[in-house]
Motif scaffolding. Structure first.
Motif: not given
Length: 461
Positions: A73-93
């Motif tokens: 979304g905008i990257g304001t999470s606090l527990e690593g939710h948006v971190i792509p720990i296995h790589g791949g595609i980050s889908v920015d909405t």
């Protein structure tokens, strides 16, 4: 084989999105971290879709090549939710940011996931309506739904759980589904809407939301007041809620947090004792009655130093200071970093739980101010540590773990609003027991290839 799959997926997505698929280092770095102290990890590429159909096509490509997908979304999470720990595609909405419909008579709005809460409220300004979930950060509504966000208004208006009526979601295989409706209640089948609210992107990508709105109150009055102890402040809130007093906002800041607030906001100049930040909504007569009742309750617990804010600019200044509590806390120790944690307990157990938490902080010899949405039984701890001292980080994380266990011992939860991500997965079995295995079963049923934000909330093979 894995690298070939990723390369093939990126090539296909480049054909689909053109310049809206980025493999540049700077873009990947932005999408490889969140706001908390979590280890960064870069996606292989970042996609910027502009429609549900593009998200669906994107997911079909990633499903074909078995490439992980992490919604962003905008990257304001606090527990690593948006971190792509296995790589791949980050889908920015973020480019899916249209307010599609506002239904004034029905008090709801239909929005795309990249709409932020302040953007929606700007669009609502002329209608006399408001969207009430306020987590502090100007987060996107898609991200807020995915993390079941709440905030300062929750005690009166509810969290995203209560304020999302319907969703459009793209599943891991690219199928587009719609859950719920604009009706205010339904007995029709499983409640799939609330399966996805709080799923943290592990089941699908939210591409549209129908959210609940409220009318602006005639009168809004904010205040701060001081107490001799945290117990007195919390017990005041408990009694006020038990009396049915409709508090719109009620926030606790302990004496250490207030010290940081004064450092960060020199004009605030409030006593460095535990405080409540309050807000009352209603008619002129209703707000007056609420204030009188609250003051009478506070007198039983040695309340002092009421300061009232009736003008919008004064209220905004007060709540801006509260929303900047994280930075205020960090001002207590220059050059520090912070481990952020939150938990939530039944409100009757809140005072005792906070007291035990403060004992643990003292035993650890660390600096850890407390703020809390005390009307919900939810409080936050920012444990400060020297980023150059690996031992201090270990001690800070150990303290956070102790607080989580204390919350569970009081019949609570390890997170009231921050969510699980990777940071709190280790406590899920203890909190949920056999129900945690059911969560994994649901994950396998919806996402058998484990493509959606893998390694978050539940771990499956």
């Amino acid at each position: 084989m894995v690298q070939n799959n990723i390369a093939n997926a990126i090539a296909a997505l480049k054909d689909l999105l053109g310049e809206r698929l980025s493999t540049g280092d700077s873009i990947r770095e932005i999408h490889g971290r969140d706001e908390a102290y979590s280890k960064p990890a870069l996606p292989d590429a970042v996609a910027f879709p502009e429609s549900t159909e593009e998200v669906s096509a994107l997911m079909k490509v990633c499903s074909e090549y078995q490439v992980p997908v992490v919604p962003f979304g905008i990257g304001t999470s606090l527990e690593g939710h948006v971190i792509p720990i296995h790589g791949g595609i980050s889908v920015d909405t973020s480019r899916m940011n249209k307010v599609l419909e506002i239904h004034e008579s029905d008090l709801d709005a239909v929005v795309q996931p990249g709409v932020t809460r302040t953007q929606l409220n700007e669009d609502l300004r002329a209608t006399g309506l408001m969207f009430t979930v306020d987590p502090g950060a100007d987060a996107t509504l898609g991200g807020m739904a995915a993390t079941r966000a709440s905030g300062t208004n929750t005690v009166r208006y509810g969290s995203m759980r209560e304020n999302v009526l319907a969703l459009e979601v793209v599943l891991p295989d690219g199928t587009i589904i719609k859950t719920g409706s604009r009706a205010r209640k339904s007995s029709s089948g499983y409640d799939l809407t609330h399966l996805f609210v709080g799923s943290e992107g592990t089941l699908g990508i939210i591409t549209q939301l129908t959210v609940r709105l409220f009318g602006h109150p005639d009168t809004i009055l904010a205040a701060t007041c001081a107490f001799d102890s945290v117990d007195d402040a919390v017990n005041t809130v408990i009694m006020a809620i038990q009396m049915g007093l409709p508090l719109a906002r009620v926030e606790l800041l302990d004496e250490l947090q207030m010290k940081g607030m004064n450092i960060f906001n020199p004009d605030l100049n409030l006593p460095e004792t535990p405080h409540l930040f309050l807000e009352f909504h209603g008619s002129d007569a209703g707000v007056k009655e609420q204030v009188e009742l609250f003051e009478s309750v506070g007198e039983e617990f040695s309340v002092s130093g009421f300061e009232w804010a009736t003008k919008a600019e004064d209220r905004n200044r007060l709540w801006e200071a509260r929303h900047n509590a994280y930075y205020a806390a960090k001002s207590l120790r220059k050059g520090c970093d912070g481990v952020v944690t939150d938990c939530c307990v039944p409100i009757s157990a809140l005072a005792e739980c906070i007291a035990r938490t403060k004992e643990l902080v003292s035993e650890a010899g660390l600096i850890a101010p407390i703020v809390g949405h005390v009307g919900d039984g939810n409080f936050h701890l920012l444990i400060l540590f020297d980023p150059s001292d690996s031992e201090e980080l270990i001690e800070a994380k150990a303290l956070a773990a102790q607080v989580n266990h204390v919350a569970l011992s009081f019949g609570g939860t390890v997170t009231g609003e921050h969510g699980i991500g990777t940071g709190k997965m280790g406590y899920m079995a203890e909190e949920h027991g056999a129900a945690y295995a059911l969560m994994a079963t649901l994950k396998r049923a919806v996402d058998p290839k484990n493509l959606m934000n893998p390694g978050k909330v539940v771990a499956i093979n």
